[in-house]
Design a protein around this motif. Structure first.
Motif, PDB file in Angstrom:
ATOM      1  N   LYS A   1       0.960  -1.282  -0.050  1.00 21.39           N
ATOM      2  CA  LYS A   1      -0.010   0.109  -0.067  1.00 21.39           C
ATOM      3  C   LYS A   1       0.793   1.165  -0.151  1.00 21.39           C
ATOM      4  N   ARG A   2       0.411   2.262  -0.620  1.00 28.49           N
ATOM      5  CA  ARG A   2       1.230   3.493  -0.713  1.00 28.49           C
ATOM      6  C   ARG A   2       0.279   4.524  -0.310  1.00 28.49           C
ATOM      7  N   PRO A   3       0.949   5.572   0.467  1.00 27.52           N
ATOM      8  CA  PRO A   3      -0.063   6.821   0.834  1.00 27.52           C
ATOM      9  C   PRO A   3       0.016   7.754  -0.337  1.00 27.52           C
ATOM     10  N   GLU A   4      -1.400   7.997  -0.531  1.00 28.24           N
ATOM     11  CA  GLU A   4      -1.572   9.176  -1.677  1.00 28.24           C
ATOM     12  C   GLU A   4      -2.241  10.198  -1.257  1.00 28.24           C
ATOM     13  N   GLY A   5      -2.059  11.366  -1.822  1.00 31.49           N
ATOM     14  CA  GLY A   5      -2.959  12.688  -1.432  1.00 31.49           C
ATOM     15  C   GLY A   5      -2.204  13.352  -0.243  1.00 31.49           C
ATOM     16  N   TYR A   6      -0.764  13.723  -0.475  1.00 27.18           N
ATOM     17  CA  TYR A   6      -0.304  14.376   0.531  1.00 27.18           C
ATOM     18  C   TYR A   6      -0.636  15.804   0.142  1.00 27.18           C
TER      19      TYR A   6
ATOM     20  N   ASP B   1       3.155  16.803  -4.141  1.00 30.44           N
ATOM     21  CA  ASP B   1       2.435  16.015  -4.967  1.00 30.44           C
ATOM     22  C   ASP B   1       2.923  14.527  -5.333  1.00 30.44           C
ATOM     23  N   GLU B   2       2.187  13.984  -6.169  1.00 30.09           N
ATOM     24  CA  GLU B   2       2.483  12.434  -6.388  1.00 30.09           C
ATOM     25  C   GLU B   2       3.882  12.117  -6.708  1.00 30.09           C
ATOM     26  N   ASP B   3       4.731  12.967  -7.203  1.00 25.30           N
ATOM     27  CA  ASP B   3       5.898  12.707  -7.790  1.00 25.30           C
ATOM     28  C   ASP B   3       7.020  12.918  -6.710  1.00 25.30           C
TER      29      ASP B   3
ATOM     30  N   PRO C   1      -4.441  12.254   3.650  1.00 27.32           N
ATOM     31  CA  PRO C   1      -3.966  11.101   2.796  1.00 27.32           C
ATOM     32  C   PRO C   1      -4.449   9.566   2.948  1.00 27.32           C
TER      33      PRO C   1
ATOM     34  N   ARG D   1      -3.418   3.466  -0.634  1.00 28.63           N
ATOM     35  CA  ARG D   1      -3.943   2.891  -1.786  1.00 28.63           C
ATOM     36  C   ARG D   1      -3.038   1.706  -2.273  1.00 28.63           C
TER      37      ARG D   1
ATOM     38  N   MET E   1      -0.754  -1.077  -4.016  1.00 26.78           N
ATOM     39  CA  MET E   1       0.292  -0.879  -4.878  1.00 26.78           C
ATOM     40  C   MET E   1       0.805  -2.300  -5.349  1.00 26.78           C
TER      41      MET E   1
END
Lengths: 241, 443
Positions: free
Chosen positions: B125-130, B134-136, B151, B154, B156
């Motif tokens: 799982k990877r956290p997204e939405g910091y 941004d995502e990069d 965040p 999601r 992965m």
């Protein structure tokens, strides 16, 4: 005879393996060195006991009393004189034994029955071998029989051999070329000892090189014991790294 | 044994012939974890490869849990000891698993000088939405942030990462030959030729020396430590074997320094077998407690012996692994094979023991039925789902059709490292740079 040759072959092989193991990655392995020295010691003992039997058989006309062991006899014994008359004396002579181990000295006290005496061969003393870098004079060498084993200090003469690079196969001559390699190791003087002392053994298939006339201050063991001590020194020095 | 899976290292997947295999790929240790789900191998190049058993699925009834690569990482690198001008090999000498206490797996791996504790964990799982980046991963200009969000994690692709959690260094003057995790799971020991040190997993800059057999005068050295292991159940007890063929059992409660053994196991030498090489071949190369903790098994060059802890004067069982080599010791000394260190393993129920031999043969001895079998781990003989055929070495006289004569044995193909699944009949056999996994026949 066969046993003697076999023992000598194993001794030679062990020396080579010991020498070669120093070149390995990861350095000297204590366990391996110990095992090699054990094999060498077994081979040496067999070699020497076979030698004793050979010499006994040759000297059988002499009375048994003369065969009594006398470690303090000053007469040097030449080694393998009966078997091989064509020994090369190109290598330096073995010096008087330098005892690194009193136990070994004690083992060697019962001298072989060479006390009845072939003449001393005056071999050319081309150079003294390098002693290993140890100043150990064991204080436990108290017994009279072993006092004679402590040699006086001798001047060291080194022969310059031209350093040549490259790994070569096991030939006695090629060992000298390894000097350039071994000097980089942690025990350069030990390596030189190995090189010089054992080029003699490896070039002589029949026996160790002949000893020189003994220095007067030294009471010598019979000559065959000198080879023995040479190996002792090597064995001990390699194990105790 | 039926199904076999042959797994090659990634590096030499294009090589077909063993003789061209790189030395770095030679497997130097194999170990199952406590559940048997994972199998770790270490090689001469300092890498650790972990295989994981597939979950059995209803769809694939016949493929009963194959082992696939789970993680690969470089555990040790070659180092240089400047003081002694010596290179320290990166070869992994031993791997030992810790029992699993959370989602991550922990293992100890060691080379000649340094022990490392590795954590192997999965990330799926990877956290997204910091908010601030941004995502990069680039920082966002704070002026552009108008809303705040939480965040979320999601899914992965599964990523297995290995991180070194502890490095236990600078405690050994000589080469480490064994590590063993204590049953308290808080301490472990590392053994070199002359000393054994006790470590706490949390403390890397200190260890306790519990055995020291170094003589005051190194020239009096007569034996070295060859292997050591903790008792599987009693956290105060361990054994160590020596190059003289003896085993000492020590109790850490007796004193801080366990130089004086509690029990001393030695079999008197048979004088009829004496030779130049008697001392070398009596050196014990591996010692293993049985799972019950009641027996120890030792391997020397020609035999495997089982000892009862309650009887010190001789082993209760002795098995000849390859006695036909006894007359060939001189040649084996010449080609250095006499120095090979074979390992030995128990099966889960302590009823069968296994060890390796030459020509890619390995031997199993059933302690109850007293039957033994010789099997071969080779590509030619092991097609998938083929049953391994027992092999036989012809000792002399007339050679039968399927037998192989002693002189035809290939001494460059040796099986030094094997492992047995803790509960099932699955074995892993390392043949130079290849790993063979054999399972029991399934009907």
């Amino acid at each position: 005879m066969e046993a003697q040759k076999e023992a000598q072959r194993i001794m030679t092989m062990s020396v080579w393996k010991m020498y070669h193991s120093r070149m390995q990655r990861g350095g000297l392995r204590l366990h391996r060195s110990l095992q090699l020295s054990l094999v060498m010691r077994s081979a040496r003992e067999l070699y020497l006991s076979a030698k004793v039997e050979t010499d006994e058989a040759e000297l059988s006309p002499f009375p048994a009393a003369a065969l009594a062991p006398a470690p303090n006899l000053p007469q040097p014994m030449t080694v393998a004189e009966a078997e091989d008359a064509s020994l090369q004396v190109s290598e330096e002579a073995i010096p008087a034994p330098e005892p690194m181990e009193t136990q070994e000295a004690r083992e060697n006290e019962p001298a072989p029955a060479c006390s009845c005496l072939p003449p001393v061969r005056n071999a050319t003393l081309s150079q003294r071998s390098m002693k290993p870098n140890r100043k150990r004079r064991s204080s436990s060498l108290g017994q009279g029989g072993e006092a004679g084993l402590v040699p006086s200090k001798k001047a060291r003469l080194e022969e310059e051999t031209a350093p040549t690079e490259g790994k070569t196969e096991v030939e006695a001559e090629d060992l000298e070329r390894r000097q350039s390699q071994v000097e980089e190791g942690p025990f350069p003087s030990l390596a030189r000892v190995l090189q010089k002392r054992f080029s003699g053994i490896l070039s002589n298939t029949a026996g160790p090189p002949k000893p020189t006339a003994p220095p007067p201050s030294c009471e010598l063991q019979p000559g065959c014991r000198q080879a023995d001590h040479m190996i002792n020194i090597l064995v001990r020095t390699v194990v105790a790294f | 044994m039926e199904e076999d899976i042959d797994t090659r290292k990634i590096n030499n997947s294009f090589l077909r012939d063993h003789s061209y295999a790189t030395e770095a790929d030679i497997i130097s240790t194999v170990e199952f974890n406590h559940t048997g789900e994972l199998l770790a191998t270490g090689d001469k190049g300092g890498r650790v490869v972990i295989f994981q058993r597939e979950q059995e699925s209803k769809n694939q009834l016949h493929r009963r849990g194959e082992y696939n690569v789970y993680s690969t990482f470089q555990s040790h690198e070659p180092e240089f000891d400047y003081l002694k001008s010596l290179e320290i090999e990166e070869k992994i000498n031993k791997i030992r698993w810790l029992p699993q206490q959370n989602a991550a797996y922990f293992l100890l791996s060691t080379n000649d000088k340094t022990v490392k504790l590795w954590k192997v964990s999965e990330r799926d799982k990877r956290p997204e939405g910091y908010n601030l980046k941004d995502e990069d991963g680039r920082l966002r200009d704070p002026a552009t942030i108008t809303t705040l969000r939480v965040p979320v994690l999601r899914p992965m692709d599964l990523m297995v990462e290995a991180t070194p959690r502890r490095v236990f260094a600078n405690a050994h003057t000589y080469h480490i030959n064994s590590i063993s995790v204590n049953s308290d799971y808080e301490t472990y020991m590392s053994a070199d030729d002359l000393r054994i040190n006790l470590w706490n997993f949390e403390i890397t800059n200190q260890s306790f020396n519990i055995v020291d057999i170094k003589p005051a005068n190194m020239e009096e050295l007569t034996e070295v430590i060859t292997a050591a292991e903790f008792h599987p159940l009693h956290c105060n007890t361990f054994v160590y074997s020596s190059s003289k063929g003896t085993i000492r059992l020590c109790d850490m409660r007796a004193s801080a320094l366990c130089d004086r053994h509690t029990k001393f196991f030695e079999e008197p030498e048979d004088p009829s077998n004496r030779s130049f090489f008697s001392e070398i071949i009596s050196s014990i190369s591996d010692v293993k407690f049985s799972h019950s903790g009641r027996y120890i098994m030792t391997r020397d060059y020609l035999t495997v012996k089982v000892w009862d802890l309650n009887m010190e004067n001789r082993p209760i069982e002795t098995y000849q692994v390859h006695d036909y080599l006894r007359s060939k010791l001189c040649s084996l000394y010449e080609n250095d094979c006499i120095f090979d260190k074979f390992e030995c393993v128990w099966n889960g129920s302590d009823s069968v023991i296994m060890t390796g031999s030459y020509n890619n043969f390995f031997r199993m001895f059933d302690r109850n039925t007293k039957r033994d079998v010789t099997l071969e781990a080779s590509r030619e003989n092991s097609k998938p789902r083929a049953i391994l055929k027992p092999r036989k070495v012809c000792v002399g006289g007339k050679r039968r059709k399927d037998e192989i004569s002693v002189d035809s044995l290939d001494f460059s193909k040796k099986i030094l490292h094997t492992a047995w699944h803790p509960s099932e009949n699955i074995i892993a056999v390392a043949a130079t740079n290849n790993l063979y996994i054999f399972q029991d026949k399934v009907n």
